[in-house]
Design a protein around this motif. Structure first.
Motif, PDB file in Angstrom:
ATOM      1  N   GLY A 122      -3.728  48.095 -90.755  1.00 39.07           N
ATOM      2  CA  GLY A 122      -4.879  48.987 -90.834  1.00 39.07           C
ATOM      3  C   GLY A 122      -4.685  50.243 -90.015  1.00 39.07           C
ATOM      4  O   GLY A 122      -5.027  51.345 -90.455  1.00 39.07           O
ATOM      5  N   LEU A 123      -4.140  50.095 -88.806  1.00 40.62           N
ATOM      6  CA  LEU A 123      -3.895  51.268 -87.968  1.00 40.62           C
ATOM      7  C   LEU A 123      -2.873  52.192 -88.619  1.00 40.62           C
ATOM      8  O   LEU A 123      -3.040  53.422 -88.627  1.00 40.62           O
ATOM      9  CB  LEU A 123      -3.404  50.830 -86.586  1.00 40.62           C
ATOM     10  N   ALA A 124      -1.807  51.623 -89.170  1.00 44.59           N
ATOM     11  CA  ALA A 124      -0.765  52.447 -89.792  1.00 44.59           C
ATOM     12  C   ALA A 124      -1.309  53.197 -91.001  1.00 44.59           C
ATOM     13  O   ALA A 124      -1.022  54.381 -91.199  1.00 44.59           O
ATOM     14  CB  ALA A 124       0.418  51.566 -90.194  1.00 44.59           C
ATOM     15  N   VAL A 125      -2.103  52.523 -91.819  1.00 48.16           N
ATOM     16  CA  VAL A 125      -2.654  53.154 -93.023  1.00 48.16           C
ATOM     17  C   VAL A 125      -3.586  54.298 -92.657  1.00 48.16           C
ATOM     18  O   VAL A 125      -3.669  55.301 -93.365  1.00 48.16           O
ATOM     19  CB  VAL A 125      -3.384  52.103 -93.889  1.00 48.16           C
ATOM     20  N   ARG A 126      -4.291  54.177 -91.527  1.00 49.82           N
ATOM     21  CA  ARG A 126      -5.184  55.252 -91.083  1.00 49.82           C
ATOM     22  C   ARG A 126      -4.438  56.358 -90.352  1.00 49.82           C
ATOM     23  O   ARG A 126      -5.054  57.281 -89.823  1.00 49.82           O
ATOM     24  CB  ARG A 126      -6.276  54.683 -90.168  1.00 49.82           C
ATOM     25  N   GLY A 127      -3.115  56.256 -90.273  1.00 42.95           N
ATOM     26  CA  GLY A 127      -2.352  57.278 -89.573  1.00 42.95           C
ATOM     27  C   GLY A 127      -2.416  57.136 -88.074  1.00 42.95           C
ATOM     28  O   GLY A 127      -2.214  58.117 -87.349  1.00 42.95           O
ATOM     29  N   GLU A 128      -2.663  55.909 -87.577  1.00 42.48           N
ATOM     30  CA  GLU A 128      -2.839  55.694 -86.142  1.00 42.48           C
ATOM     31  C   GLU A 128      -1.669  54.899 -85.561  1.00 42.48           C
ATOM     32  O   GLU A 128      -1.860  53.984 -84.751  1.00 42.48           O
ATOM     33  CB  GLU A 128      -4.156  54.943 -85.892  1.00 42.48           C
ATOM     34  N   LEU A 129      -0.460  55.250 -85.954  1.00 39.82           N
ATOM     35  CA  LEU A 129       0.701  54.514 -85.478  1.00 39.82           C
ATOM     36  C   LEU A 129       0.863  54.666 -83.971  1.00 39.82           C
ATOM     37  O   LEU A 129       1.327  53.747 -83.279  1.00 39.82           O
ATOM     38  CB  LEU A 129       1.966  54.997 -86.210  1.00 39.82           C
ATOM     39  N   ARG A 130       0.483  55.816 -83.413  1.00 41.33           N
ATOM     40  CA  ARG A 130       0.577  55.987 -81.958  1.00 41.33           C
ATOM     41  C   ARG A 130      -0.347  55.014 -81.225  1.00 41.33           C
ATOM     42  O   ARG A 130      -0.025  54.511 -80.159  1.00 41.33           O
ATOM     43  CB  ARG A 130       0.226  57.418 -81.559  1.00 41.33           C
ATOM     44  N   LYS A 131      -1.527  54.752 -81.813  1.00 41.05           N
ATOM     45  CA  LYS A 131      -2.430  53.770 -81.202  1.00 41.05           C
ATOM     46  C   LYS A 131      -1.779  52.401 -81.194  1.00 41.05           C
ATOM     47  O   LYS A 131      -1.887  51.655 -80.209  1.00 41.05           O
ATOM     48  CB  LYS A 131      -3.746  53.700 -81.976  1.00 41.05           C
ATOM     49  N   LEU A 132      -1.093  52.085 -82.282  1.00 40.75           N
ATOM     50  CA  LEU A 132      -0.402  50.798 -82.364  1.00 40.75           C
ATOM     51  C   LEU A 132       0.688  50.703 -81.300  1.00 40.75           C
ATOM     52  O   LEU A 132       0.869  49.656 -80.664  1.00 40.75           O
ATOM     53  CB  LEU A 132       0.192  50.629 -83.763  1.00 40.75           C
ATOM     54  N   ILE A 133       1.408  51.797 -81.086  1.00 36.95           N
ATOM     55  CA  ILE A 133       2.433  51.810 -80.042  1.00 36.95           C
ATOM     56  C   ILE A 133       1.797  51.476 -78.693  1.00 36.95           C
ATOM     57  O   ILE A 133       2.313  50.659 -77.926  1.00 36.95           O
ATOM     58  CB  ILE A 133       3.120  53.186 -79.986  1.00 36.95           C
ATOM     59  N   GLY A 134       0.665  52.099 -78.397  1.00 30.40           N
ATOM     60  CA  GLY A 134       0.000  51.853 -77.126  1.00 30.40           C
ATOM     61  C   GLY A 134      -0.455  50.413 -76.983  1.00 30.40           C
ATOM     62  O   GLY A 134      -0.356  49.821 -75.905  1.00 30.40           O
ATOM     63  N   LEU A 135      -0.952  49.820 -78.071  1.00 34.89           N
ATOM     64  CA  LEU A 135      -1.397  48.423 -78.015  1.00 34.89           C
ATOM     65  C   LEU A 135      -0.221  47.481 -77.773  1.00 34.89           C
ATOM     66  O   LEU A 135      -0.329  46.539 -76.974  1.00 34.89           O
ATOM     67  CB  LEU A 135      -2.112  48.056 -79.313  1.00 34.89           C
ATOM     68  N   VAL A 136       0.878  47.720 -78.466  1.00 42.42           N
ATOM     69  CA  VAL A 136       2.047  46.858 -78.288  1.00 42.42           C
ATOM     70  C   VAL A 136       2.541  46.926 -76.852  1.00 42.42           C
ATOM     71  O   VAL A 136       2.956  45.923 -76.260  1.00 42.42           O
ATOM     72  CB  VAL A 136       3.164  47.238 -79.279  1.00 42.42           C
ATOM     73  N   ARG A 137       2.468  48.093 -76.263  1.00 42.74           N
ATOM     74  CA  ARG A 137       2.960  48.252 -74.890  1.00 42.74           C
ATOM     75  C   ARG A 137       2.069  47.556 -73.864  1.00 42.74           C
ATOM     76  O   ARG A 137       2.480  47.366 -72.733  1.00 42.74           O
ATOM     77  CB  ARG A 137       3.091  49.734 -74.569  1.00 42.74           C
ATOM     78  N   GLN A 138       0.849  47.208 -74.247  1.00 47.26           N
ATOM     79  CA  GLN A 138       0.001  46.434 -73.341  1.00 47.26           C
ATOM     80  C   GLN A 138       0.424  44.974 -73.280  1.00 47.26           C
ATOM     81  O   GLN A 138       0.063  44.256 -72.348  1.00 47.26           O
ATOM     82  CB  GLN A 138      -1.458  46.502 -73.792  1.00 47.26           C
ATOM     83  N   LEU A 139       1.171  44.527 -74.283  1.00 44.21           N
ATOM     84  CA  LEU A 139       1.520  43.112 -74.374  1.00 44.21           C
ATOM     85  C   LEU A 139       2.719  42.789 -73.497  1.00 44.21           C
ATOM     86  O   LEU A 139       3.627  43.611 -73.337  1.00 44.21           O
ATOM     87  CB  LEU A 139       1.847  42.753 -75.826  1.00 44.21           C
ATOM     88  N   PRO A 140       2.778  41.578 -72.960  1.00 43.32           N
ATOM     89  CA  PRO A 140       3.985  41.162 -72.241  1.00 43.32           C
ATOM     90  C   PRO A 140       5.179  41.174 -73.191  1.00 43.32           C
ATOM     91  O   PRO A 140       5.062  40.744 -74.343  1.00 43.32           O
ATOM     92  CB  PRO A 140       3.654  39.729 -71.788  1.00 43.32           C
ATOM     93  N   PRO A 141       6.332  41.664 -72.757  1.00 47.73           N
ATOM     94  CA  PRO A 141       7.503  41.726 -73.647  1.00 47.73           C
ATOM     95  C   PRO A 141       7.841  40.397 -74.298  1.00 47.73           C
ATOM     96  O   PRO A 141       8.281  40.362 -75.452  1.00 47.73           O
ATOM     97  CB  PRO A 141       8.622  42.196 -72.709  1.00 47.73           C
ATOM     98  N   ALA A 142       7.612  39.288 -73.596  1.00 39.06           N
ATOM     99  CA  ALA A 142       7.943  37.982 -74.161  1.00 39.06           C
ATOM    100  C   ALA A 142       7.116  37.692 -75.413  1.00 39.06           C
ATOM    101  O   ALA A 142       7.608  37.070 -76.361  1.00 39.06           O
ATOM    102  CB  ALA A 142       7.718  36.888 -73.115  1.00 39.06           C
ATOM    103  N   GLN A 143       5.856  38.154 -75.432  1.00 41.54           N
ATOM    104  CA  GLN A 143       5.014  37.929 -76.598  1.00 41.54           C
ATOM    105  C   GLN A 143       5.482  38.756 -77.790  1.00 41.54           C
ATOM    106  O   GLN A 143       5.443  38.295 -78.928  1.00 41.54           O
ATOM    107  CB  GLN A 143       3.556  38.274 -76.264  1.00 41.54           C
ATOM    108  N   VAL A 144       5.903  39.974 -77.529  1.00 43.02           N
ATOM    109  CA  VAL A 144       6.422  40.811 -78.612  1.00 43.02           C
ATOM    110  C   VAL A 144       7.712  40.202 -79.167  1.00 43.02           C
ATOM    111  O   VAL A 144       7.910  40.095 -80.385  1.00 43.02           O
ATOM    112  CB  VAL A 144       6.677  42.245 -78.111  1.00 43.02           C
TER     113      VAL A 144
END
Length: 933
Positions: A418-440
């Motif tokens: 949904g974020l990508a389709v709305r053109g919000e890929l940067r928001k997705l980048i920020g959310l992923v960076r909040q996660l512990p690397p092990a979870q990613v």
């Protein structure tokens, strides 16, 4: 018909802002009992047009309240005021840029569009600098003064953020006013602005209440107070706003207790100095928190876990029903009693509050003293509430704090499409960076999104290494993930202009697995169209798009993103353009551009692709000024956002448009820029195009040595790709041969030129590139004319004119050779010529006339004596250095190396130089320099 894209000015998309905390982008609501600070406000109003204002002082000294009052005074004067309250979570460059652009976009949507279109396409220094340059350019064109308030700047200690803010200050136009509020020293260089008198700096001495202001403040809080008591409280707080407010709260409570016969008189008030945050914390604990009811205290402690809160959230935190009717009145009462609870303006339905930073720090210490189970419970309730209300950024942050990292990762993965389709890929980048690397690392889906982000940022080496690590971790029976990985590898092939690599993936691309989503199937079809087009199978490339069903994501047609239908339609238009069918191509490009502009940020990729490709059509129709208007201000973004095919066409078109207009240095500058871009990314096809055009230009300028050097590089590149065949790289041999033909023609080796051009025409006819065939036939006529073969001249010229007329060509024929105009003029005199071709020949003749003023001097002939020596505005020392090197015909890259600057900084200085000199570009700037001696 207008050639300029439709304006994309719009208010920020509410769905896009769901990933952001919108209340950070509005100031605290001004309370009616705020005391007027006329002297301080007068100083701020007097300095309102300065470039930078700094308010520095400890927490609670009134920085935010003062700026809220100043903002209210500025709005009636026509100022736009953007606000951003910073928190420790913002100490990450991508997140900060997102909030910065969103904040500015809420008050002036147009100023952020270009910057937002390619911000996040990499967070290296060059990408960030380009983003900020695009932003300040748009702000400079904004019709009103724009104030940007960054409150609580002390939370930002990342050196890369400091570098970005320094650029914002250094490049800021005169209508941008940056306001920095911080507890500590501002970590930016303001010396230049101080020297120019463009900074106002206020510290705790300026922000401290005077005795008279303290008295007025206390009267507003308490209704009435004895003068001696007001003096006492002023002395105990030393005019520190937070301390004064805290003392007033306690004074008021003791007065209420006295009325009930429960306490001593206010005159026996505990005389404790409250002049700093440490004293505040101790006093607040003893004199305020201890007097709250258990419910009130529990509410505030739980709320301190969140950066903002509202009545339904507080009800959830306290384990009460969502519609608890007592919660909203309780929050309103706490606000009314000035217990450091600040309401926040918001477009959302709920009334949101945040705690004063000093109070929140004290309460978070209390929360930290609770059991781990209790702390986890608070964060768990908060994350579930934020999740259920679609506030994903806060939900993820609270889930991680609750130790539910797997749930946070699942939420991010679920929200990604949904974020990508709305053109919000940067928001997705920020959310992923909040996660512990092990979870990613544990989730294939998130790792695939990380691949997309690396491709998005053009981190190709990191991307390739990540693919090799990911491949063995995908279960053999997970067909959808394996296909997604194939798609990413094919996307890399597209970005690297490598059709051979894409062809190797073709069997896997054709095997679309059952259950693949719209993003996968749409992206696959767009890559197939690109691949077939470059192999000369234009009909098949178009058929892929025509056979597409309507694809939906969350019930909405997938139009934007590289997987959307608009991108596919652009590729259909490009397939027509490669054949030479420019009318069909133009129609498609304009339709796509209109729809993409209506689609906003979700359609950035097709908007830029359509813009780039439309520019090529406009140039073909000899609309050179329209080309410059359409493309010139978008080059930086296009290089970051678009695919190699469109970048090639943008630079090639701009170079040709400037050359046709007589601005030869500008034309060469774009060819050199294309050369640098191609070399940096290893795009040999684009590099050969640049070098071949340079051969043509250098020969026309009488510089055969430079032309021969470029030709030698072409031969070297061509030799590396001798076996390219029908791939995109096979185009290198075609382009290289055109350069050799021009070189033979320039040396007078007409037989060699004739032999080469015959073979090249035959080869290109098999590829179906009719536009290039028409151009080469006219070049053949030029060769035959010099060989003294009039019948062959006539035959080739007529063949070229027939093809050109059928395809609607203008510049392709005129650019074939400088002597083309003579050929066309001669054939037009033939009385037996078909009237349609005769009319077409006359049209070409009119288009070939040099535009008015091309040979004119940079300064009008009737200008006052010495006008060439007086710039509109004095040049800075750095600008004079850049201009001196420009006069030596240095390209931007060499100027940058000589002065130790980035290329983007050089371009920024050049734009300022042109504006100050009142010239249109490099050629006129050099002419001005020479005229000035």
């Amino acid at each position: 018909m207008s050639t300029k894209p439709h304006s994309r000015e719009r208010s920020p998309d509410a769905s896009a802002l769901k990933a952001l905390v919108t209340t950070k982008m509005v100031p605290p609501r001004s309370a009616g009992r705020i005391v007027a600070r006329d002297a301080l406000l007068a100083r701020l109003m007097e300095a309102r047009r300065r470039r930078c204002l700094v308010l520095q002082g400890p927490a609670g000294c009134g920085k935010t309240t003062t700026l809220v009052a100043w903002r209210q005074a500025l709005l009636p004067l026509g100022f736009d005021v953007a606000w951003l309250t910073l928190t420790p979570e913002d100490n990450e460059l991508t997140r900060l840029l997102d909030y910065l652009l969103a904040s500015l976009g809420q008050v002036a949507p147009a100023v952020t569009q270009e910057a937002a279109d390619f911000a996040g396409r990499g967070i290296d220094s060059e990408a960030v600098e380009r983003t900020l340059i695009a932003l300040v350019r748009s702000i400079a064109a904004h019709p009103r003064d724009l104030v940007l308030v960054l409150d609580d700047l002390h939370h930002l200690d990342d050196s890369r953020i400091h570098e970005a803010l320094q650029w914002l200050i250094d490049y800021a136009p005169s209508n941008l006013h940056l306001v920095l509020a911080s507890r500590g020293a501002v970590p930016l260089s303001l010396e230049r602005l101080r020297t120019e008198g463009q900074v106002l700096e206020l510290d705790v001495r300026d922000l401290r209440f005077s005795p008279a202001e303290s008295a007025r403040f206390l009267q507003s809080q308490l209704g009435s107070i004895d003068h001696r008591d007001a003096v006492l409280l002023h002395e105990l707080s030393d005019g520190w706003a937070a301390g004064l407010q805290l003392l007033a709260i306690n004074w008021k409570k003791r007065r209420q207790e006295l009325a009930g016969g429960e306490a001593k008189a206010p005159g026996d008030f505990v005389r404790t100095h409250v002049q700093d945050p440490q004293a505040f914390s101790a006093y607040f604990e003893k004199e305020v928190l201890s007097r709250l009811s258990p419910l009130e205290l529990d509410l505030l402690i739980c709320a301190s876990a969140c950066s903002r809160f509202c009545a339904p959230l507080c009800a959830a935190l306290l384990g009460r029903p969502a519609g608890d009717p007592t919660m909203a009145p309780l929050l309103a009462r706490l606000e009314a009693e000035n217990l450091f609870i600040v309401p926040v303006e918001s477009t959302e339905r709920e009334t949101w509050y945040r705690l004063h930073p000093l109070l929140r720090e004290t309460l978070r210490e209390r929360l930290g003293q609770r059991s781990e189970a209790d702390r986890v419970r608070v964060h768990r309730i908060a994350w579930q509430w934020f999740r259920d209300h679609g506030l994903i950024d806060e939900a993820v942050r609270q889930a991680v704090a609750a130790g539910e990292c797997a749930a946070a990762a699942a939420l991010v993965e679920k929200s990604a499409n949904g974020l990508a389709v709305r053109g919000e890929l940067r928001k997705l980048i920020g959310l992923v960076r909040q996660l512990p690397p092990a979870q990613v690392e544990a989730r294939v889906g998130l790792r695939l999104w990380m691949l997309r982000m690396e491709l998005f940022a053009r981190q190709f080496d990191a991307f390739s290494a990540h693919v090799e690590r990911l491949r063995p971790d995908i279960p053999p029976d997970d067909a959808i993930s394996h296909f997604a990985l194939t798609m990413q590898e094919a996307s890399l092939a597209l970005q690297r202009d490598d059709t051979d690599a894409a062809m190797a993936l073709l069997p896997r691309l054709l095997a679309l697995p059952e259950g693949a989503d719209a993003m996968a199937s749409g992206g696959r079809d767009n890559i197939l169209s690109w691949l077939f087009m470059h192999r000369g199978d234009f009909e098949r490339a178009r058929r892929v798009q025509q056979d597409n069903p309507i694809r939906l994501v969350d019930g909405v047609p997938l139009r934007g993103t590289p997987s959307g239908t608009l991108q596919g339609r652009c590729l259909v238009g490009l397939s027509y353009a490669l054949e030479g069918r420019m009318t069909q191509a133009e129609r498609i490009y304009r339709e796509v551009l209109r729809e993409a502009n209506e689609g906003g940020s979700a359609c950035v990729d097709p908007a830029y692709l359509a813009t780039a490709l439309l520019g090529e059509v406009l140039y073909e129709h000899d609309e050179t000024e329209a080309v410059l208007q359409l493309l010139e201000d978008r080059v930086d973004a296009l290089e970051r956002v678009s695919i190699p095919d469109s970048v090639l066409r943008v630079h090639r078109t701009l170079a040709a448009a400037h050359w046709a207009a007589g601005r030869r240095l500008e034309g060469l500058a774009y060819l050199e820029r294309l050369e640098d871009y191609s070399a940096s990314l290893g795009l040999d096809r684009l590099l050969v195009h640049s070098l071949t055009m340079q051969v043509h230009c250098r020969l026309q300028m009488g510089d055969p040595a430079a032309a021969e050097t470029a030709l030698a590089r072409i031969d070297e590149i061509d030799a590396r790709h001798a076996d390219a065949g029908r791939s995109a790289l096979g185009e290198i041999a075609v382009v290289a041969e055109r350069a050799r033909i021009r070189w033979s023609l320039a040396r007078g080796d007409l037989d060699d030129a004739a032999r080469r051009i015959e073979a090249l025409i035959a080869r290109i006819e098999t590829l179906g590139r009719q536009r290039l065939v028409a151009q080469l036939k006219l070049m053949r006529a030029v060769i035959e004319r010099r060989r003294g073969r009039p019948d062959a001249v006539r035959e080739s010229t007529l063949a070229a004119l027939r093809s050109g007329h059928r395809l609607g060509l203008v510049r392709s024929l005129l650019d074939a050779d400088p002597s083309v105009l003579d050929l066309v003029a001669e054939i037009a005199k033939d009385a037996s010529l078909d009237p349609v071709l005769a009319f077409y020949a006359e049209r070409l003749g009119r288009a070939a006339r040099p535009p008015e003023g091309v040979a004119a001097a940079a300064v009008p002939a009737d200008a006052a004596p010495g006008a060439a020596k007086r710039p509109v505005e004095p040049l800075s020392e750095r600008e004079r250095d850049v201009l001196a090197l420009l006069a030596q015909a240095m390209p931007n890259k060499k100027i940058a190396l000589a002065l130790g600057l980035s290329i983007d900084t050089v371009k920024w200085h050049l734009k300022n130089i042109y504006g100050k000199l009142g010239v249109a570009g490099r050629d006129e700037a050099v002419a001005w320099m020479r005229g000035a001696g």
